[in-house]
Design a protein around this motif. Sequence first.
Motif, PDB file in Angstrom:
ATOM      1  N   ASP A  84     -12.420   8.342   5.265  1.00 40.68           N
ATOM      2  CA  ASP A  84     -12.181   9.657   4.661  1.00 40.68           C
ATOM      3  C   ASP A  84     -11.776   9.519   3.202  1.00 40.68           C
ATOM      4  N   SER A  85     -11.147   8.390   2.886  1.00 40.63           N
ATOM      5  CA  SER A  85     -10.669   8.169   1.517  1.00 40.63           C
ATOM      6  C   SER A  85     -10.615   6.668   1.233  1.00 40.63           C
ATOM      7  N   ALA A  86     -10.555   6.366  -0.053  1.00 45.61           N
ATOM      8  CA  ALA A  86     -10.397   4.982  -0.504  1.00 45.61           C
ATOM      9  C   ALA A  86      -9.514   4.998  -1.742  1.00 45.61           C
ATOM     10  N   THR A  87      -8.706   3.966  -1.886  1.00 49.25           N
ATOM     11  CA  THR A  87      -7.839   3.821  -3.040  1.00 49.25           C
ATOM     12  C   THR A  87      -8.070   2.453  -3.673  1.00 49.25           C
ATOM     13  N   ALA A  88      -7.942   2.403  -4.980  1.00 52.04           N
ATOM     14  CA  ALA A  88      -8.012   1.152  -5.741  1.00 52.04           C
ATOM     15  C   ALA A  88      -6.949   1.258  -6.824  1.00 52.04           C
ATOM     16  N   ILE A  89      -5.825   0.621  -6.590  1.00 53.37           N
ATOM     17  CA  ILE A  89      -4.665   0.782  -7.458  1.00 53.37           C
ATOM     18  C   ILE A  89      -4.431  -0.509  -8.240  1.00 53.37           C
ATOM     19  N   PHE A  90      -4.560  -0.395  -9.547  1.00 58.38           N
ATOM     20  CA  PHE A  90      -4.382  -1.535 -10.456  1.00 58.38           C
ATOM     21  C   PHE A  90      -5.326  -2.687 -10.110  1.00 58.38           C
ATOM     22  N   VAL A  91      -6.580  -2.374  -9.752  1.00 56.46           N
ATOM     23  CA  VAL A  91      -7.477  -3.455  -9.330  1.00 56.46           C
ATOM     24  C   VAL A  91      -8.799  -3.506 -10.090  1.00 56.46           C
ATOM     25  N   LEU A  92      -9.319  -2.372 -10.556  1.00 59.00           N
ATOM     26  CA  LEU A  92     -10.676  -2.369 -11.126  1.00 59.00           C
ATOM     27  C   LEU A  92     -10.795  -3.196 -12.402  1.00 59.00           C
ATOM     28  N   ASN A  93      -9.686  -3.469 -13.086  1.00 53.18           N
ATOM     29  CA  ASN A  93      -9.734  -4.321 -14.275  1.00 53.18           C
ATOM     30  C   ASN A  93     -10.101  -5.766 -13.936  1.00 53.18           C
ATOM     31  N   TYR A  94     -10.019  -6.118 -12.664  1.00 53.13           N
ATOM     32  CA  TYR A  94     -10.254  -7.495 -12.233  1.00 53.13           C
ATOM     33  C   TYR A  94     -11.603  -7.686 -11.551  1.00 53.13           C
ATOM     34  N   VAL A  95     -12.449  -6.668 -11.566  1.00 57.10           N
ATOM     35  CA  VAL A  95     -13.728  -6.725 -10.857  1.00 57.10           C
ATOM     36  C   VAL A  95     -14.871  -6.823 -11.860  1.00 57.10           C
ATOM     37  N   ASN A  96     -15.618  -7.926 -11.798  1.00 55.35           N
ATOM     38  CA  ASN A  96     -16.800  -8.105 -12.647  1.00 55.35           C
ATOM     39  C   ASN A  96     -17.910  -7.139 -12.265  1.00 55.35           C
ATOM     40  N   ASN A  97     -18.194  -7.079 -10.973  1.00 55.34           N
ATOM     41  CA  ASN A  97     -19.329  -6.315 -10.466  1.00 55.34           C
ATOM     42  C   ASN A  97     -18.876  -4.911 -10.043  1.00 55.34           C
ATOM     43  N   ARG A 118      -9.844  -9.628   4.939  1.00 54.43           N
ATOM     44  CA  ARG A 118      -9.903 -10.451   3.736  1.00 54.43           C
ATOM     45  C   ARG A 118     -11.343 -10.540   3.266  1.00 54.43           C
ATOM     46  N   GLY A 119     -11.531 -10.286   1.977  1.00 52.26           N
ATOM     47  CA  GLY A 119     -12.866 -10.361   1.406  1.00 52.26           C
ATOM     48  C   GLY A 119     -12.829 -10.117  -0.086  1.00 52.26           C
ATOM     49  N   SER A 120     -13.988 -10.244  -0.694  1.00 60.19           N
ATOM     50  CA  SER A 120     -14.121 -10.121  -2.138  1.00 60.19           C
ATOM     51  C   SER A 120     -14.664  -8.752  -2.534  1.00 60.19           C
ATOM     52  N   LEU A 121     -14.082  -8.187  -3.579  1.00 60.66           N
ATOM     53  CA  LEU A 121     -14.569  -6.918  -4.127  1.00 60.66           C
ATOM     54  C   LEU A 121     -15.835  -7.114  -4.950  1.00 60.66           C
ATOM     55  N   GLU A 122     -16.254  -8.353  -5.120  1.00 59.47           N
ATOM     56  CA  GLU A 122     -17.468  -8.682  -5.880  1.00 59.47           C
ATOM     57  C   GLU A 122     -18.708  -8.703  -5.000  1.00 59.47           C
ATOM     58  N   GLN A 123     -18.542  -8.440  -3.698  1.00 60.30           N
ATOM     59  CA  GLN A 123     -19.650  -8.477  -2.752  1.00 60.30           C
ATOM     60  C   GLN A 123     -19.699  -7.165  -1.966  1.00 60.30           C
ATOM     61  N   SER A 171       0.860  -1.188   0.000  1.00 63.26           N
ATOM     62  CA  SER A 171       0.000   0.000   0.000  1.00 63.26           C
ATOM     63  C   SER A 171       0.893   1.234   0.000  1.00 63.26           C
ATOM     64  N   TYR A 172       0.397   2.296  -0.569  1.00 60.60           N
ATOM     65  CA  TYR A 172       1.188   3.509  -0.740  1.00 60.60           C
ATOM     66  C   TYR A 172       1.050   4.481   0.422  1.00 60.60           C
ATOM     67  N   LEU A 173       0.133   4.190   1.336  1.00 60.11           N
ATOM     68  CA  LEU A 173      -0.015   4.986   2.537  1.00 60.11           C
ATOM     69  C   LEU A 173      -0.672   4.115   3.596  1.00 60.11           C
ATOM     70  N   PRO A 174      -0.526   4.483   4.880  1.00 59.62           N
ATOM     71  CA  PRO A 174      -1.159   3.694   5.933  1.00 59.62           C
ATOM     72  C   PRO A 174      -2.659   3.576   5.669  1.00 59.62           C
ATOM     73  N   SER A 175      -3.175   2.347   5.753  1.00 64.14           N
ATOM     74  CA  SER A 175      -4.554   2.089   5.338  1.00 64.14           C
ATOM     75  C   SER A 175      -5.157   0.921   6.098  1.00 64.14           C
ATOM     76  N   VAL A 176      -6.467   0.813   5.970  1.00 66.69           N
ATOM     77  CA  VAL A 176      -7.146  -0.432   6.248  1.00 66.69           C
ATOM     78  C   VAL A 176      -7.059  -1.189   4.927  1.00 66.69           C
ATOM     79  N   GLY A 177      -6.435  -2.348   4.944  1.00 66.34           N
ATOM     80  CA  GLY A 177      -6.247  -3.122   3.724  1.00 66.34           C
ATOM     81  C   GLY A 177      -7.367  -4.120   3.520  1.00 66.34           C
ATOM     82  N   PHE A 178      -7.855  -4.210   2.297  1.00 67.06           N
ATOM     83  CA  PHE A 178      -8.921  -5.151   1.949  1.00 67.06           C
ATOM     84  C   PHE A 178      -8.491  -5.904   0.706  1.00 67.06           C
TER      85      PHE A 178
END
Length: 190
Positions: free
Chosen positions: A104-117, A89-94, A64-71
């Motif tokens: 306050d913020s959310a990041t999605a880095i190099f991930v949206l290409n892998y999400v169907n939903n 741990r969990g699925s981005l499809e649910q 991660s590029y900054l301190p975060s809650v990782g999912f």
Amino acid sequence: THLQTLAQAIPWAKGWPLDARAFWNAEAFMWSHKIDRAVRQLITVELSFLRGKRNLDLGCGAYSYLPSVGFDLSEKMLHDNDQCHEKVRGSLEQPLPFSKSSFDSATAIFVLNYVNNYDLLLSEISRVLRTGGHFVMILSANPINTWQRQKEVNSFSPEHWRSLLEGAGFIVSFVEKSDLFFFTGVKAEN
């Protein structure tokens, strides 16, 4: 193949490469070598305005590029991610397992290409962000490598992504730098 047979003997790799969770667990071993140091530095600079905020890093992977809650789907990726002070741990499809307006913020880095939903995910990101919160999505402007392309489920133009983000309730700015697409969305008032 020989590697598939070996993978069956390792609990976190069982089902590799077809099983998505096993695939990304295996990718955790090579993650630090996949993204060039200069690219990592650029992303760190671009995300610096989020430092000090409660950030949710979606599909955080092993870095991660900054301190975060990782999912992330992969327990191996989460285990290797030192920037995440909380790891889920969990699925981005649910639906995301977080309360409304809890970040306050959310990041999605190099991930949206892998999400169907992706429509559900964008709606969920909006739900877990407070009003005025930032969502930063980073994608490669170039096609991803052949190995990871086997898990890619979408590849949209920047204009299409912008439209999707606006449809999810974000005021969007977009810039392309060093072959990367940076989308920054601010959650509008409901």
